[in-house]
Enzyme design. Structure first.
Site, PDB file in Angstrom:
ATOM      1  CG  ASP A  67      -0.329  -0.345   2.570  1.00  0.00           C
ATOM      2  OD1 ASP A  67       0.873  -0.217   2.505  1.00  0.00           O
ATOM      3  OD2 ASP A  67      -0.908  -0.856   3.610  1.00  0.00           O
ATOM      4  CG  ASP A 136      -8.713  -0.834  11.701  1.00  0.00           C
ATOM      5  OD1 ASP A 136      -7.942  -1.532  11.356  1.00  0.00           O
ATOM      6  OD2 ASP A 136      -9.365   0.015  11.067  1.00  0.00           O
ATOM      7  CG  HIS A 138      -5.706  -2.027   8.677  1.00  0.00           C
ATOM      8  ND1 HIS A 138      -6.130  -0.787   9.274  1.00  0.00           N
ATOM      9  CD2 HIS A 138      -4.491  -1.973   8.541  1.00  0.00           C
ATOM     10  CE1 HIS A 138      -4.730   0.001   9.331  1.00  0.00           C
ATOM     11  NE2 HIS A 138      -4.006  -0.904   8.985  1.00  0.00           N
ATOM     12  CD  GLU A 143      -8.730   1.274   7.653  1.00  0.00           C
ATOM     13  OE1 GLU A 143      -8.579   0.383   8.483  1.00  0.00           O
ATOM     14  OE2 GLU A 143      -8.180   2.511   7.776  1.00  0.00           O
TER      15      GLU A 143
HETATM   16  C1  GLP Z   1      -0.475   0.581   8.358  1.00  0.00           C
HETATM   17  C2  GLP Z   1       0.042  -0.295   7.407  1.00  0.00           C
HETATM   18  C3  GLP Z   1      -0.226  -1.742   7.893  1.00  0.00           C
HETATM   19  C4  GLP Z   1       0.502  -2.069   8.901  1.00  0.00           C
HETATM   20  C5  GLP Z   1      -0.236  -1.346   9.949  1.00  0.00           C
HETATM   21  C6  GLP Z   1       0.265  -1.603  11.173  1.00  0.00           C
HETATM   22  O1  GLP Z   1      -1.806   0.632   8.405  1.00  0.00           O
HETATM   23  N1  GLP Z   1      -0.887   0.065   5.987  1.00  0.00           N
HETATM   24  O2  GLP Z   1       0.245  -2.375   6.499  1.00  0.00           O
HETATM   25  O3  GLP Z   1       0.114  -3.594   9.108  1.00  0.00           O
HETATM   26  O4  GLP Z   1      -0.013   0.128   9.755  1.00  0.00           O
HETATM   27  O5  GLP Z   1       1.455  -0.818  11.683  1.00  0.00           O
HETATM   28  P1  GLP Z   1       2.345  -1.119  12.847  1.00  0.00           P
HETATM   29  O6  GLP Z   1       3.212  -2.307  12.441  1.00  0.00           O
HETATM   30  O7  GLP Z   1       3.284   0.124  12.748  1.00  0.00           O
HETATM   31  O8  GLP Z   1       1.579  -1.307  13.969  1.00  0.00           O
END
Ligand code: GLP
Length: 259
Positions: A67, A136, A138, A143
């Site tokens: 993404d 959440d 995802h 989402e």
């Molecule tokens: C963002 C990214 C996800 C990732 C999430 C969690 O939303 N798009 O791919 O898994 O953050 O991030 P973190 O690993 O910093 O908690």
């Protein structure tokens, strides 16, 4: 889903890196799917170490990131392209021309998203997809409510996700509200998935993903439909799992399990 509960973040990062490395060793021109966020940082550090010290070769590997924020260019401090360059690509011998991150500044997202899907297919599909999980539930930026059959598309981020990501920007208003993400369907097409989660903030979404119903309200729960997903957790991220002892039991008895 195979659930591996580890004693520390360091241990889960090393085990997850080994799972990715095995794919690359068995198929030097593997296609790897990559994630941003803080969770896979240890995994990326370990891959870079393996590249330097153990001869793990990325020269023929192609990568596709999950993404990118819409409205942010590759030079932006918080762009996922920059994150990947700094946290992985500059530390391994991958050919930067073979690395793909969705375009944060596309003129025509419908066309771009289709082309991204076509490029993944033309590369032969994703052999191993690295994933984190949002608070959440995802995966990528899919989402709650996003279709579990979705392909690469643009999405409006939830306020919760914007709040979670405010820590990386100067202020909340600077966090983009749109993103471009591989769909859940795109992720499910990967031959193998390796998801990493750490800390107590992830305990609830992790439990929903592994033990909850399959629902678009927690898009990671779609991984229950994937037949080769490994989930690497530390004790805190595993804290809300009802069957944690069973997952540990499986791992303890794995060496003798019938093949
Ligand atoms: C963002 C990214 C996800 C990732 C999430 C969690 O939303 N798009 O791919 O898994 O953050 O991030 P973190 O690993 O910093 O908690």
């Amino acid at each position: 889903m195979e659930v591996i509960i580890c004693g520390s973040y360091d241990e889960l990062s090393k085990l997850a890196a080994q799972a990715v490395a095995e794919v690359v060793r068995n198929k030097p021109n593997a296609v790897i799917g990559l994630a941003t966020g803080s969770s896979p940082l240890g995994l990326y550090k370990e891959l870079a170490r393996m590249n330097k010290e153990d001869g793990l070769d990325f020269s023929q590997v192609t990568s596709f990131n999950l993404d990118e924020y819409v409205g942010i260019g590759p030079e932006h401090e918080q762009s996922y392209r920059r994150f990947m360059n700094e946290n992985l690509f500059e530390g391994i011998n991958i050919d930067i021309a073979k690395t793909n991150v969705p375009d944060g500044l596309a003129d025509d997202y419908e066309g771009f998203c289709k082309a991204y899907e076509d490029k993944i297919a033309a590369a032969g599909g994703i052999d191993v997809q690295v994933l984190g999980i949002g608070s959440d539930g995802h995966i990528g930026f899919n989402e709650p409510g996003d279709s579990l059959a979705s392909r690469t598309h643009t999405v409006t981020l939830t306020e919760g996700t914007i709040d979670d990501n405010t820590r990386f920007f100067q202020k909340k208003e600077d966090v983009p509200i749109y993103a471009c993400t591989m769909g859940v369907g795109t992720v499910l097409d990967a031959r193998k998935c390796v998801l990493v989660a750490t800390g107590k903030g992830k305990a609830k979404p992790v439990a929903a993903m592994i033990e909850g119903p399959i629902t678009s309200m927690c898009t990671a729960s779609a991984l229950q439909m994937h037949n080769d997903t490994q989930v690497f957790l530390d004790e805190e991220a595993a804290g809300a799992l009802k069957f944690a002892d069973y997952y540990r039991w499986i791992q303890e008895n794995k060496p003798n399990a019938p093949k």
